[in-house]
Design a protein around this motif. Structure first.
Motif, mmCIF file in Angstrom:
data_model
loop_
_atom_site.group_PDB
_atom_site.id
_atom_site.type_symbol
_atom_site.label_atom_id
_atom_site.label_comp_id
_atom_site.label_asym_id
_atom_site.label_seq_id
_atom_site.Cartn_x
_atom_site.Cartn_y
_atom_site.Cartn_z
ATOM 1 N N ASP A 46 0.868 -1.170 0.000
ATOM 2 C CA ASP A 46 0.000 0.000 0.000
ATOM 3 C C ASP A 46 0.906 1.220 0.000
ATOM 4 O O ASP A 46 1.861 1.292 0.787
ATOM 5 C CB ASP A 46 -0.897 0.015 1.239
ATOM 6 C CG ASP A 46 -1.841 -1.175 1.274
ATOM 7 O OD1 ASP A 46 -2.552 -1.403 0.283
ATOM 8 O OD2 ASP A 46 -1.859 -1.880 2.305
ATOM 9 N N PHE A 47 0.614 2.183 -0.863
ATOM 10 C CA PHE A 47 1.502 3.331 -0.987
ATOM 11 C C PHE A 47 0.730 4.640 -0.961
ATOM 12 O O PHE A 47 -0.489 4.686 -1.169
ATOM 13 C CB PHE A 47 2.327 3.244 -2.281
ATOM 14 C CG PHE A 47 1.509 3.302 -3.545
ATOM 15 C CD1 PHE A 47 1.138 4.518 -4.115
ATOM 16 C CD2 PHE A 47 1.111 2.139 -4.181
ATOM 17 C CE1 PHE A 47 0.375 4.569 -5.269
ATOM 18 C CE2 PHE A 47 0.351 2.175 -5.347
ATOM 19 C CZ PHE A 47 -0.019 3.392 -5.890
ATOM 20 N N THR A 48 1.469 5.695 -0.690
ATOM 21 C CA THR A 48 0.948 7.054 -0.789
ATOM 22 C C THR A 48 1.715 7.769 -1.880
ATOM 23 O O THR A 48 2.947 7.708 -1.919
ATOM 24 C CB THR A 48 1.116 7.820 0.536
ATOM 25 O OG1 THR A 48 0.366 7.159 1.562
ATOM 26 C CG2 THR A 48 0.599 9.254 0.407
ATOM 27 N N LEU A 49 1.007 8.435 -2.781
ATOM 28 C CA LEU A 49 1.630 9.226 -3.835
ATOM 29 C C LEU A 49 1.353 10.701 -3.559
ATOM 30 O O LEU A 49 0.195 11.121 -3.487
ATOM 31 C CB LEU A 49 1.074 8.843 -5.206
ATOM 32 C CG LEU A 49 1.396 9.791 -6.367
ATOM 33 C CD1 LEU A 49 2.910 9.889 -6.584
ATOM 34 C CD2 LEU A 49 0.698 9.353 -7.646
ATOM 35 N N GLY A 186 9.495 20.781 -12.684
ATOM 36 C CA GLY A 186 9.436 21.304 -11.322
ATOM 37 C C GLY A 186 8.598 20.475 -10.373
ATOM 38 O O GLY A 186 8.559 20.744 -9.167
ATOM 39 N N SER A 187 7.924 19.455 -10.888
ATOM 40 C CA SER A 187 7.092 18.606 -10.042
ATOM 41 C C SER A 187 7.936 17.534 -9.350
ATOM 42 O O SER A 187 8.938 17.067 -9.896
ATOM 43 C CB SER A 187 5.993 17.928 -10.864
ATOM 44 O OG SER A 187 5.103 18.869 -11.410
ATOM 45 N N LYS A 188 7.497 17.156 -8.163
ATOM 46 C CA LYS A 188 8.107 16.047 -7.435
ATOM 47 C C LYS A 188 7.014 15.030 -7.116
ATOM 48 O O LYS A 188 5.960 15.381 -6.596
ATOM 49 C CB LYS A 188 8.769 16.541 -6.141
ATOM 50 C CG LYS A 188 10.020 17.367 -6.363
ATOM 51 C CD LYS A 188 10.710 17.734 -5.061
ATOM 52 C CE LYS A 188 9.903 18.748 -4.289
ATOM 53 N NZ LYS A 188 10.648 19.235 -3.088
ATOM 54 N N TYR A 189 7.283 13.784 -7.469
ATOM 55 C CA TYR A 189 6.351 12.696 -7.226
ATOM 56 C C TYR A 189 6.977 11.769 -6.188
ATOM 57 O O TYR A 189 8.017 11.152 -6.445
ATOM 58 C CB TYR A 189 6.065 11.920 -8.513
ATOM 59 C CG TYR A 189 5.510 12.782 -9.627
ATOM 60 C CD1 TYR A 189 4.136 12.891 -9.831
ATOM 61 C CD2 TYR A 189 6.358 13.501 -10.460
ATOM 62 C CE1 TYR A 189 3.623 13.688 -10.842
ATOM 63 C CE2 TYR A 189 5.858 14.301 -11.481
ATOM 64 C CZ TYR A 189 4.499 14.389 -11.666
ATOM 65 O OH TYR A 189 3.997 15.180 -12.668
ATOM 66 N N THR A 190 6.359 11.668 -5.029
ATOM 67 C CA THR A 190 6.919 10.868 -3.947
ATOM 68 C C THR A 190 6.025 9.677 -3.661
ATOM 69 O O THR A 190 4.863 9.834 -3.255
ATOM 70 C CB THR A 190 7.085 11.698 -2.666
ATOM 71 O OG1 THR A 190 7.873 12.856 -2.943
ATOM 72 C CG2 THR A 190 7.781 10.879 -1.583
ATOM 73 N N TYR A 191 6.562 8.475 -3.891
ATOM 74 C CA TYR A 191 5.871 7.234 -3.568
ATOM 75 C C TYR A 191 6.411 6.725 -2.234
ATOM 76 O O TYR A 191 7.588 6.397 -2.117
ATOM 77 C CB TYR A 191 6.114 6.177 -4.645
ATOM 78 C CG TYR A 191 5.541 6.516 -6.003
ATOM 79 C CD1 TYR A 191 4.317 6.001 -6.406
ATOM 80 C CD2 TYR A 191 6.226 7.343 -6.885
ATOM 81 C CE1 TYR A 191 3.785 6.302 -7.655
ATOM 82 C CE2 TYR A 191 5.707 7.652 -8.136
ATOM 83 C CZ TYR A 191 4.490 7.134 -8.515
ATOM 84 O OH TYR A 191 3.970 7.439 -9.742
ATOM 85 N N THR A 192 5.551 6.660 -1.227
ATOM 86 C CA THR A 192 5.950 6.160 0.087
ATOM 87 C C THR A 192 5.211 4.860 0.360
ATOM 88 O O THR A 192 3.976 4.805 0.278
ATOM 89 C CB THR A 192 5.618 7.182 1.187
ATOM 90 O OG1 THR A 192 6.270 8.426 0.889
ATOM 91 C CG2 THR A 192 6.105 6.690 2.542
ATOM 92 N N LEU A 193 5.965 3.808 0.657
ATOM 93 C CA LEU A 193 5.361 2.505 0.908
ATOM 94 C C LEU A 193 4.897 2.435 2.356
ATOM 95 O O LEU A 193 5.714 2.457 3.282
ATOM 96 C CB LEU A 193 6.362 1.383 0.618
ATOM 97 C CG LEU A 193 7.032 1.420 -0.755
ATOM 98 C CD1 LEU A 193 7.820 0.135 -0.988
ATOM 99 C CD2 LEU A 193 6.017 1.620 -1.871
ATOM 100 N N ARG A 194 3.581 2.341 2.559
ATOM 101 C CA ARG A 194 3.032 2.290 3.913
ATOM 102 C C ARG A 194 3.037 0.872 4.463
ATOM 103 O O ARG A 194 3.131 0.663 5.670
ATOM 104 C CB ARG A 194 1.612 2.862 3.911
ATOM 105 C CG ARG A 194 1.579 4.349 3.532
ATOM 106 C CD ARG A 194 0.185 4.929 3.612
ATOM 107 N NE ARG A 194 -0.688 4.397 2.568
ATOM 108 C CZ ARG A 194 -1.742 3.621 2.789
ATOM 109 N NH1 ARG A 194 -2.051 3.275 4.018
ATOM 110 N NH2 ARG A 194 -2.490 3.189 1.785
ATOM 111 N N THR A 195 2.875 -0.113 3.585
ATOM 112 C CA THR A 195 2.956 -1.520 3.989
ATOM 113 C C THR A 195 3.737 -2.284 2.931
ATOM 114 O O THR A 195 3.841 -1.843 1.777
ATOM 115 C CB THR A 195 1.563 -2.165 4.117
ATOM 116 O OG1 THR A 195 0.940 -2.215 2.820
ATOM 117 C CG2 THR A 195 0.688 -1.381 5.079
ATOM 118 N N PHE A 196 4.304 -3.414 3.310
ATOM 119 C CA PHE A 196 5.024 -4.253 2.348
ATOM 120 C C PHE A 196 4.821 -5.707 2.747
ATOM 121 O O PHE A 196 5.197 -6.114 3.849
ATOM 122 C CB PHE A 196 6.511 -3.916 2.343
ATOM 123 C CG PHE A 196 7.295 -4.688 1.307
ATOM 124 C CD1 PHE A 196 7.340 -4.272 -0.012
ATOM 125 C CD2 PHE A 196 7.965 -5.855 1.659
ATOM 126 C CE1 PHE A 196 8.046 -4.983 -0.967
ATOM 127 C CE2 PHE A 196 8.685 -6.578 0.713
ATOM 128 C CZ PHE A 196 8.721 -6.136 -0.602
#
Length: 223
Positions: A46-49, A186-196
């Motif tokens: 599960d991730f957050t973008l 100029g955009s930043k896309y951050t994918y953070t993995l909340r679960t693995f």
């Protein structure tokens, strides 16, 4: 969903020597991560973008789920509407075909899956560095009591629409924590993995589009 994914300029022999050592460190970290990931049959995360562009005054966060069996280029990405749990978009691949479902239009676009190195495969985020990138270890970062190793990737192809990917890797768990993509606009896309979840139990039916599950959907065949 944006296709994924980097750089630093060296000037003196002293700086070059220091970076060479860091490159070795980065290679060890990435090889260890890749080796572990390749032992899994399938994974779920599960991730957050987060999409951030200060110049355009854009700040948006979405959540999603990725299930992948990357050895055979099969995956399913589900992205939810901002602040909701309703599906906004899905991308599904069985290794041969790729379906992109757009909720707002109730439409699914069918394409031939691109399994080339340049093709879009979100599972490649775990092994992205292996081809076409330079990489450098930039140190450690502490977040909520955990230590993360920071590795910056730079694409060797200067024509990419992004110039850097920053990976944060959990030092203890040897797991990817986040990937931040720096776009040239100029955009930043951050994918953070909340679960693995490694070795996630999944059937091949997950990686195929089932029209019956999408009442009234229009299929646009672009193959």
């Amino acid at each position: 969903m944006k296709k994924l994914f980097i750089y630093i300029v060296l000037s003196t022999l002293t700086v070059a020597s220091a970076f060479a050592q860091k490159d070795n460190d980065a290679k060890l970290i990435l090889n260890r991560l890749s080796k572990q990931y390749r032992t899994y049959d399938a994974v779920k995360t599960d991730f957050t973008l987060t999409i951030d562009n200060e110049q355009a005054n854009v700040k948006q966060t979405q959540t999603g789920t990725l299930v992948s069996r990357s050895k055979v280029n099969k995956y399913k990405v589900t992205v939810y509407a901002p602040g909701k749990k309703t599906v906004a978009q899905e991308i599904i691949s069985d290794g041969k075909n790729q379906w992109t479902f757009l909720k707002d239009a109730n439409e699914v676009q069918l394409n031939v899956a691109d399994n080339s190195d340049e093709g879009f495969n979100p599972a490649k985020i775990f092994t992205i560095y292996e081809k076409g990138y330079k990489y450098i270890y930039t140190g450690q970062q502490k977040i909520a009591g955990r230590i993360y190793q920071v590795v910056d990737l730079t694409p060797e192809d200067g024509q990419k629409n992004y110039f850097k990917v920053r990976l944060l890797i959990d030092k203890v768990k040897n797991q990817l924590y986040s990937a931040q993509i720096f776009d040239k606009n100029g955009s930043k896309y951050t994918y953070t993995l909340r679960t693995f979840t490694p070795n996630y139990k999944v059937t091949d039916a997950t990686f195929a589009f089932n029209k019956k599950a999408y009442p009234g959907v229009e299929v646009v065949d672009l193959r």
